[in-house]
Design a protein around this motif. Structure first.
Motif, PDB file in Angstrom:
ATOM      1  N   ALA A  58      28.936  46.394  45.567  1.00 22.79           N
ATOM      2  CA  ALA A  58      29.063  45.850  44.811  1.00 22.79           C
ATOM      3  C   ALA A  58      29.363  44.232  45.105  1.00 22.79           C
ATOM      4  O   ALA A  58      30.347  43.730  45.489  1.00 22.79           O
ATOM      5  CB  ALA A  58      29.528  45.914  43.083  1.00 22.79           C
ATOM      6  N   ILE A  59      27.745  43.811  45.852  1.00 18.61           N
ATOM      7  CA  ILE A  59      28.180  42.649  46.401  1.00 18.61           C
ATOM      8  C   ILE A  59      27.447  41.450  45.423  1.00 18.61           C
ATOM      9  O   ILE A  59      26.280  41.603  44.384  1.00 18.61           O
ATOM     10  CB  ILE A  59      27.151  42.395  47.549  1.00 18.61           C
ATOM     11  N   VAL A  60      28.563  40.344  45.359  1.00 19.89           N
ATOM     12  CA  VAL A  60      28.305  39.797  44.345  1.00 19.89           C
ATOM     13  C   VAL A  60      28.105  38.209  44.526  1.00 19.89           C
ATOM     14  O   VAL A  60      28.287  37.492  45.563  1.00 19.89           O
ATOM     15  CB  VAL A  60      29.075  38.701  43.198  1.00 19.89           C
ATOM     16  N   ALA A  61      26.610  37.233  43.956  1.00 18.56           N
ATOM     17  CA  ALA A  61      26.288  36.110  44.418  1.00 18.56           C
ATOM     18  C   ALA A  61      26.435  35.452  43.843  1.00 18.56           C
ATOM     19  O   ALA A  61      25.542  35.279  42.128  1.00 18.56           O
ATOM     20  CB  ALA A  61      24.916  35.311  45.163  1.00 18.56           C
ATOM     21  N   ALA A  62      27.050  33.899  42.895  1.00 21.46           N
ATOM     22  CA  ALA A  62      27.013  32.814  41.670  1.00 21.46           C
ATOM     23  C   ALA A  62      26.330  32.452  42.225  1.00 21.46           C
ATOM     24  O   ALA A  62      26.777  31.421  42.693  1.00 21.46           O
ATOM     25  CB  ALA A  62      28.599  32.724  41.739  1.00 21.46           C
ATOM     26  N   ARG A  63      25.540  31.767  41.115  1.00 22.35           N
ATOM     27  CA  ARG A  63      24.563  30.889  41.082  1.00 22.35           C
ATOM     28  C   ARG A  63      24.336  29.942  39.549  1.00 22.35           C
ATOM     29  O   ARG A  63      25.254  30.424  38.934  1.00 22.35           O
ATOM     30  CB  ARG A  63      23.260  30.928  41.971  1.00 22.35           C
ATOM     31  N   GLY A  64      23.719  28.924  39.047  1.00 17.34           N
ATOM     32  CA  GLY A  64      23.306  28.432  37.687  1.00 17.34           C
ATOM     33  C   GLY A  64      25.065  28.219  37.760  1.00 17.34           C
ATOM     34  O   GLY A  64      25.687  27.233  37.716  1.00 17.34           O
ATOM     35  N   THR A  65      24.941  28.627  36.324  1.00 20.40           N
ATOM     36  CA  THR A  65      25.964  28.289  35.174  1.00 20.40           C
ATOM     37  C   THR A  65      27.701  28.785  35.834  1.00 20.40           C
ATOM     38  O   THR A  65      28.423  28.540  35.194  1.00 20.40           O
ATOM     39  CB  THR A  65      25.817  28.441  34.200  1.00 20.40           C
ATOM     40  N   HIS A  66      27.195  29.854  36.449  1.00 24.19           N
ATOM     41  CA  HIS A  66      28.362  30.655  36.905  1.00 24.19           C
ATOM     42  C   HIS A  66      28.756  29.969  37.952  1.00 24.19           C
ATOM     43  O   HIS A  66      31.024  30.143  38.229  1.00 24.19           O
ATOM     44  CB  HIS A  66      28.028  31.735  36.940  1.00 24.19           C
ATOM     45  N   LEU A  67      28.608  29.222  39.033  1.00 23.70           N
ATOM     46  CA  LEU A  67      29.473  27.948  39.898  1.00 23.70           C
ATOM     47  C   LEU A  67      29.995  26.964  38.812  1.00 23.70           C
ATOM     48  O   LEU A  67      31.588  26.203  39.152  1.00 23.70           O
ATOM     49  CB  LEU A  67      27.865  27.160  40.504  1.00 23.70           C
ATOM     50  N   ALA A  68      29.487  26.492  37.957  1.00 23.30           N
ATOM     51  CA  ALA A  68      30.582  25.753  36.983  1.00 23.30           C
ATOM     52  C   ALA A  68      31.127  26.154  36.510  1.00 23.30           C
ATOM     53  O   ALA A  68      32.405  25.353  36.669  1.00 23.30           O
ATOM     54  CB  ALA A  68      29.434  24.936  36.149  1.00 23.30           C
ATOM     55  N   LYS A  69      31.324  27.419  36.081  1.00 26.28           N
ATOM     56  CA  LYS A  69      32.135  28.300  34.854  1.00 26.28           C
ATOM     57  C   LYS A  69      31.829  29.477  35.071  1.00 26.28           C
ATOM     58  O   LYS A  69      31.992  30.444  34.449  1.00 26.28           O
ATOM     59  CB  LYS A  69      31.506  28.008  33.111  1.00 26.28           C
ATOM     60  N   PRO A  70      32.607  30.321  36.541  1.00 22.64           N
ATOM     61  CA  PRO A  70      32.987  31.330  36.845  1.00 22.64           C
ATOM     62  C   PRO A  70      33.470  32.165  36.000  1.00 22.64           C
ATOM     63  O   PRO A  70      32.922  33.080  35.865  1.00 22.64           O
ATOM     64  CB  PRO A  70      33.536  31.294  38.121  1.00 22.64           C
ATOM     65  N   GLU A  71      34.636  31.876  35.448  1.00 24.35           N
ATOM     66  CA  GLU A  71      35.583  33.133  34.366  1.00 24.35           C
ATOM     67  C   GLU A  71      35.336  32.371  33.191  1.00 24.35           C
ATOM     68  O   GLU A  71      35.348  34.169  32.243  1.00 24.35           O
ATOM     69  CB  GLU A  71      36.900  32.617  34.468  1.00 24.35           C
TER      70      GLU A  71
END
Length: 745
Positions: A595-608
């Protein structure tokens, strides 16, 4: 009988007299040869008769017990007593060898019974199960106790200890065999039915109450009389032991099993650890003055709840017990019983009365408990039929009673006969009762959901491995892993990678941010599961740093047994296209699902903390179905919304009517499947269908128009030296402004 009588001379020809030809009778060599012959006879006869029993719809353990009856004084000894005494001599030294295996068999059988005890199932149906169990134990226990009080003194091993005998009789009549009950209920496909769950849960409570009573009765037998101080010590010691076991002990057992699995390289290290745990807990109960069976039973419960007890290890341990110790123990129990005593009309009538009292008492108690627990009459009837099987548990109780002098040889034989008769009668009675129970809509929906989970991808994962750095992308990957793990109580190991240093690591400190992200998401998922009245164990999270190249670290961890690798390393995509070298190296060390994850948008600012709004493309293939399953599990754990996107293949020359017909004939089946999948997961889903667009363009467009912030895609890993998942997945990963989770199964 004739077949056995004809076989006996051949057995004797191969047996002790040959040993005595080279060794003096009673010598060590003769004892060993006789012991091996006894083991071979018990194993082979038990296995063959067990096979016969299974083929006629009876539990195989009954075949092992009947094998002992045939080989013992009841049949073989009655037909050819000299040969029977030659093969099974009464000399203390010879019996001690077989008894030692049998006593170890008792502990291992109780360990296995504990491992089959599902406390979560008890919690689900606790009201009805508790009512059935309390009434189902109290009524037959009172009947058995009363029987013991009125038995003639000639039937008692020690008339001055009548109370101990009465307690053992009460326990013997009240207890049910979880193994037999669960086997029959499972065989009929009723294990997940409401009434099936109540039956098994009630049998579990019966067993637990029974072993506590046996432990306390054993303490009374040791003191020879009722000593209030001794009884108080036994009760307090038992309560303290149970309290420590299910709190601190649970954690210690989990850690020991994990340590053995992860750190020891020798073969069957986990099985050895489990056996040592069982032995230590049995010694602990012996030390507080109660029987060792309680310690073995509780050890089995804790071992069975271990989150990393893999199916392979579980099957190995069960195979050892069922192949060797069970046939020897039950065979020896049959050898110890002498059914020829039933030629005495008085003893025969007492045995018939014992069977009648046991059956009627259990039937009446279970039926009353079911009615008080709010069950309908057909359900209470099925419960009463199912709880009447004593089976292996009864034989263990009787063997303990005989060994400590609480039961006479005649009483032991009567109880064994009662165990055989009630167990053989239970399967046809239960089948008759269960066939008359209709399936309502609510129960059907629940069964479909549970069947889906049993054959699904996510519920069958046992351990997750996370390779991530402490960038927002890594923390978001840790969060998604925690959501998947928390739903099912999976252990998670997090490998912390220093950004940009996966190939040549530098010393880093394990700050704990990734582990905290996993644990926080797992706790949230567990809370959501609890809200749905689902019992889930706390996910165990371990964090370590990558102190070697990431592919080597991942490969070393993978050998410990992981089912899914979640990768969250910045950057995911290289400047030249394709996966970043660090991501590719991490994937290289793992042969299983990714499972390969690429965080972008709002998940870069508030990943948790940023909410999830999931888009999952579907096309009817197994790959996309598993991607949809991951998406639905994430949504269910996080309370998020899901949209399924189906891209219908069409070209410019097709008319609108032709496209509609095509959708109705084939594409509708795909969307119907995803809707059913969502319904079974209990997660609402929105369906979007697009035509006249390339798949990657349709996915990216819908993500923007629908304001989705996470695209979950099932993809197939392409063969070759470089890490790739196909043109569509690669294009979405490179071009999407939203977070992406690629799942390769």
């Amino acid at each position: 009988m004739k077949w056995f009588a004809s076989l006996a001379p051949a057995l004797l020809f191969l047996a002790p007299d040959q040993a005595f030809a080279v060794a003096e009778p009673g010598s060590k060599s003769a004892l060993e040869v006789t012991f091996l012959i006894q083991i071979v006879l018990l194993l082979s006869a038990g296995r063959l008769l067990g096979e016969v029993m299974q083929r006629i719809g009876q539990p195989s353990v009954m075949g092992q017990l009947i094998a002992g009856l045939l080989l013992g004084p009841s049949v073989f000894g009655a037909v050819w007593p000299e040969a029977q005494r030659l093969v099974f001599p009464v000399a203390h030294e010879q019996k001690a060898m077989l008894d030692a295996v049998s006593q170890l068999g008792i502990l291992l059988l109780l360990l296995l019974t504990g491992m089959e005890t599902d406390l979560g199932l008890v919690k689900k149906v606790r009201r009805a199960a508790l009512s059935v169990s309390v009434a189902g134990v109290a009524v037959p226990f009172a009947c058995g106790f009363a029987l013991g009080e009125f038995l003639p003194e000639t039937m008692l091993p020690k008339p001055e200890l009548r109370l101990i005998t009465s307690l053992f009789l009460g326990t013997a009549l009240s207890i049910s065999s979880v193994k037999i009950v669960a086997m029959v209920v499972r065989e009929m496909g009723f294990l997940r039915r409401n009434v099936g769950q109540v039956i098994v849960a009630s049998a579990i409570i019966d067993d637990t109450i029974g072993w506590v009573i046996i432990a306390i009765t054993f303490s009374l037998a040791l003191h020879g009389s009722i000593d209030p101080w001794a009884v108080g010590q036994s009760l307090l010691g038992t309560a303290l032991f149970l309290g420590l076991s299910f709190t601190l002990g649970r954690r210690v057992v989990f850690l020991l099993i994990r340590w053995a699995n992860d750190e020891l390289e020798s073969e069957a290290a986990v099985i050895t650890t489990i056996l040592v745990v069982m032995g230590l807990m049995a010694l602990a109960t012996q030390a507080i003055g109660v029987h060792t069976v309680l310690g073995a039973f509780v050890a089995g419960i804790l071992v069975g709840q271990s989150p990393i007890l893999t199916r392979h290890i579980d099957e190995q341990l069960r195979g050892l017990i069922n192949a060797l110790f069970a046939p020897v123990f039950f065979g020896l129990a049959g050898l110890s019983a002498d059914l020829t005593i039933l030629k005495d009309p008085t003893l025969l009538m007492l045995t018939v009365g014992l069977v009648a009292i046991a059956s009627l008492g259990k039937f009446a108690g279970a039926f009353l408990g079911g009615s008080l627990g709010g069950l309908r009459m057909p359900e209470s009837l099925a419960l009463a039929c199912g709880m009447n099987a004593r089976g292996s548990t009864e034989v263990i109780v009787a063997t303990i009673g005989l060994s400590i002098g609480a039961l006479s040889q005649n009483l032991f034989t009567m109880i064994v006969a009662m165990a055989v008769l009630t167990t053989l009668a239970m399967p046809p009675m239960l089948r008759w009762a269960l066939r008359r129970l209709p399936l309502d809509d609510a129960e059907r929906t629940r069964l479909e959901r549970e069947e889906l989970e049993e054959r699904g991808f996510v519920p069958n994962l046992e351990r997750l491995l996370v390779a991530a750095d402490e960038s927002p992308k890594g923390r978001f990957a840790a969060r998604l892993a925690g959501l998947l793990a928390g739903r099912y109580g999976m252990p998670v190991t997090v490998i912390q990678v220093a950004p940009g240093q996966a190939a040549h690591p530098t010393p880093t400190s394990t700050s704990g941010e990734l582990g905290a992200a996993v644990q926080g998401a797992a706790d949230a998922a567990r809370a959501q599961a609890a809200h749905e009245d689902t019992d889930v164990l706390t996910a165990d999270v371990t964090e370590q740093r990558a102190d070697a190249p990431i592919d080597q670290v991942v490969a070393a961890e993978a050998e410990k047994g992981f089912d899914l690798l979640v990768i969250g390393i910045e950057p995911t995509v290289s400047l030249d296209g394709g996966f970043n070298a660090d991501v590719a190296r991490a994937a290289e060390g793992f042969a299983g699902p990714l499972a390969i994850v690429a965080a972008r948008g709002t998940h870069l600012a508030k990943p948790e903390r940023a909410p999830l709004d999931i888009l999952v493309p579907v096309n009817g293939t197994n790959v996309s179905r598993r991607g949809a399953e991951v998406a639905l599990n994430l949504a269910r754990a996080a309370g998020a919304s899901v949209t399924a996107l189906f891209v219908a293949s069409a070209n410019a020359s097709t008319t609108r009517q032709q496209r509609f017909r095509r959708f109705r004939r084939s594409d509708e089946a795909v969307l119907k499947e995803i809707v059913e999948l969502a319904d079974q997961h209990g997660t609402p889903i929105r369906i979007v269908e697009r035509t006249n667009l390339a798949a990657e363009d349709a996915i990216l467009r819908e993500a923007r128009m629908g304001d989705h912030n996470l695209i979950v895609m099932g993809a197939s890993r392409r063969p070759g030296e470089s890490l790739a998942f196909g043109n569509i997945a690669d294009a979405v990963l490179e071009a999407s402004e939203r977070s992406v989770l690629l799942v390769s199964t």
